[in-house]
Design an enzyme around this catalytic site. Structure first.
Site, PDB file in Angstrom:
ATOM      1  N   GLY A 201      -6.945  10.198   3.694  1.00  0.00           N
ATOM      2  CA  GLY A 201      -6.001   9.292   3.038  1.00  0.00           C
ATOM      3  C   GLY A 201      -6.622   7.945   2.776  1.00  0.00           C
ATOM      4  O   GLY A 201      -7.850   7.801   2.840  1.00  0.00           O
ATOM      5  N   ASN A 202      -5.793   6.966   2.471  1.00  0.00           N
ATOM      6  CA  ASN A 202      -6.302   5.618   2.240  1.00  0.00           C
ATOM      7  C   ASN A 202      -5.249   4.610   2.702  1.00  0.00           C
ATOM      8  O   ASN A 202      -4.154   4.993   3.106  1.00  0.00           O
ATOM      9  CB  ASN A 202      -6.667   5.434   0.763  1.00  0.00           C
ATOM     10  CG  ASN A 202      -5.468   5.646  -0.125  1.00  0.00           C
ATOM     11  OD1 ASN A 202      -4.544   4.834  -0.143  1.00  0.00           O
ATOM     12  ND2 ASN A 202      -5.457   6.755  -0.840  1.00  0.00           N
ATOM     13  N   ARG A 203      -5.583   3.334   2.610  1.00  0.00           N
ATOM     14  CA  ARG A 203      -4.733   2.307   3.229  1.00  0.00           C
ATOM     15  C   ARG A 203      -3.631   1.788   2.323  1.00  0.00           C
ATOM     16  O   ARG A 203      -2.927   0.847   2.681  1.00  0.00           O
ATOM     17  CB  ARG A 203      -5.600   1.140   3.698  1.00  0.00           C
ATOM     18  CG  ARG A 203      -6.440   1.466   4.908  1.00  0.00           C
ATOM     19  CD  ARG A 203      -7.320   0.285   5.290  1.00  0.00           C
ATOM     20  NE  ARG A 203      -6.562  -0.914   5.547  1.00  0.00           N
ATOM     21  CZ  ARG A 203      -7.053  -2.153   5.466  1.00  0.00           C
ATOM     22  NH1 ARG A 203      -8.316  -2.334   5.134  1.00  0.00           N
ATOM     23  NH2 ARG A 203      -6.292  -3.198   5.709  1.00  0.00           N
ATOM     24  N   SER A 204      -3.466   2.363   1.146  1.00  0.00           N
ATOM     25  CA  SER A 204      -2.456   1.826   0.235  1.00  0.00           C
ATOM     26  C   SER A 204      -1.044   1.989   0.810  1.00  0.00           C
ATOM     27  O   SER A 204      -0.659   3.074   1.244  1.00  0.00           O
ATOM     28  CB  SER A 204      -2.561   2.561  -1.105  1.00  0.00           C
ATOM     29  OG  SER A 204      -1.598   2.038  -1.969  1.00  0.00           O
TER      30      SER A 204
END
Ligand code: CTP
Length: 398
Positions: A201-204
């Protein structure tokens, strides 16, 4: 903005205290004009302390500065909350027997009222006719809601919550320059599953996309917000009229949802952080250390959703992409932004600098907006302010 808050004599006056607080917190100057009756419910010191402005009910004070019309003339917005049946009748008739009445007659600013009364009074043909009169004059009526009333009975008549009145009040002064425009905004970050318990995933957080949806709806747009793994907390403001939320998880889900919604959209905005790659295989059962299956992840490339949308768009469709960059300096960031905009074939690219501390979960953001003509916009501040700047650029470019 200079905002006048008229408070009239109903038990819901206590809720108007919170409304004034919200306005002050948002940076506005609020002047409260209670009616004599309202002061039986909430006293003068409360209104002065909360609004940080002097408060009077009388047309005979401060006569040298012609206060009975000056407040209305200087107002950018007038909100009456609660608005009793009596005040609504007086407004419809144009009566001006107190400071609130003269202010309402002297103002040319948008007027928003939040009715509060018992169901019988709300349903009475006299009240309904008065409401119609006010509506025809351009007054915005917020509510009333349906719920429990003071006497223990329940039905329509309850004043809406301060947050809802706040939103409606500010929406009334926004330009409706996106009225009827159908917009899709993607937001959040995709999650590409490795196994039933893990993902890439990512931090958005999805905050900027949610703000884009709220700001567009305020300006009159019909919005679909395609949200990838966004918390309910972040989505709370977007749960409102004018916005439909669709939840997705992976890049493939997001792509499918965007293509489907794009069929009936005028503007597409890809604010979501999409995984460029996904695991080549998703294990049916948890990968384990014991089996030694966790040391290596083979990846395959995901489709570029926005590039696909831009390539397949109808002639009048407008496409906006976002880019979060970790460049050495501004020049490098803008050069990358120009190349990325061209590569993706989009009309506008909104670029922001991100870092370990900057961009993602933060409430604020700093962006530049790039078109084929170069940098056409910039904004710094709350994500709502940034969203407004993006829509300004879209409106200017369309
Ligand atoms: N995007 C997309 N589909 C992808 C990857 C990105 O639609 N598979 C969109 C994003 O939503 C964003 C824009 O493309 O609007 C730019 O995303 P970014 O990750 O910065 O672009 P990349 O093509 O991944 O470029 P790079 O990795 O070189 O920075």
């Amino acid at each position: 903005m200079n905002i006048v808050v008229g408070v009239t004599g109903g038990i819901a006056a206590y809720k108007a205290v919170h409304l004034v607080r919200l306005l002050i917190k948002a940076g506005h100057d609020a002047t409260v004009i209670p009616t004599e009756d309202a002061l039986r419910f909430v006293g003068m010191p409360t209104w002065e302390a909360i609004s940080r402005n002097p408060v009077t009910t009388s047309v005979h004070e401060d006569v040298a500065r012609v206060r009975h019309v000056a407040l209305g003339q200087a107002a950018d917005l007038v909100v009456v909350a609660p608005a009793t049946a009596n005040t609504i009748a007086k407004m419809a008739a144009g009566l001006a027997d107190d400071l609130l009445g003269t202010t309402l007659l002297a103002t040319t600013a948008p007027v928003v009222i939040a009715p509060a009364m018992h169901t019988e009074m709300w349903r009475h043909p006299a009240t309904q006719a008065n409401i119609e009169t006010l509506r025809a004059r351009g007054v915005t009526i917020v509510g009333p809601g349906d719920g429990e009333l003071t006497g223990g009975d329940s039905g329509p008549g309850r004043m809406l919550e301060p947050e809802a009145i706040f939103d409606a009040a500010l929406a009334a002064v926004r330009p409706q320059d996106l009225a009827g425009v159908r917009i899709i905004v993607s937001t959040g970050g995709t999650r590409e599953p490795l196994d039933p318990v893990r993902f890439l995933g990512n931090r958005s957080s999805g905050r900027q996309g949610a703000a884009l949806a709220v700001s567009a709806a305020d300006r009159g747009a019909d919005v679909v917000l395609v949200a990838a793994n966004v918390s309910a907390d972040v989505l709370a403001d977007a749960v409102r009229a004018g916005i439909r939320i669709e939840n997705v998880a992976t890049a493939a889900d997001l792509g499918a949802a965007m293509r489907h919604e794009a069929e009936s959209a005028d503007v597409l905005v890809m604010a979501a952080a999409v995984a460029d790659y996904r695991p080549a295989e998703t294990a049916e059962r948890k990968l384990t250390k014991e089996a030694g299956t966790l040391t290596r992840i083979d990846l395959v490339e995901n489709e570029d959703i926005v590039a696909g949308l831009a390539a397949g768009r109808r002639q009048e469709q407008f496409v906006v992409a976002f880019a979060a960059e970790t460049s050495q300096n501004e020049q490098e960031m803008l050069d990358r932004a120009r190349r990325k905009r061209e590569r993706k074939g989009v009309d506008l690219l909104v670029v922001n600098e991100v870092g370990w501390e900057q961009g993602f979960e933060a409430a604020d953001n700093t962006v530049q907006i790039v078109s084929a003509d170069g940098v056409v916009g910039a904004a710094s501040g709350t994500k709502l302010r940034v969203a407004d700047a993006v829509w300004d650029a879209v409106v200017a470019a369309r």
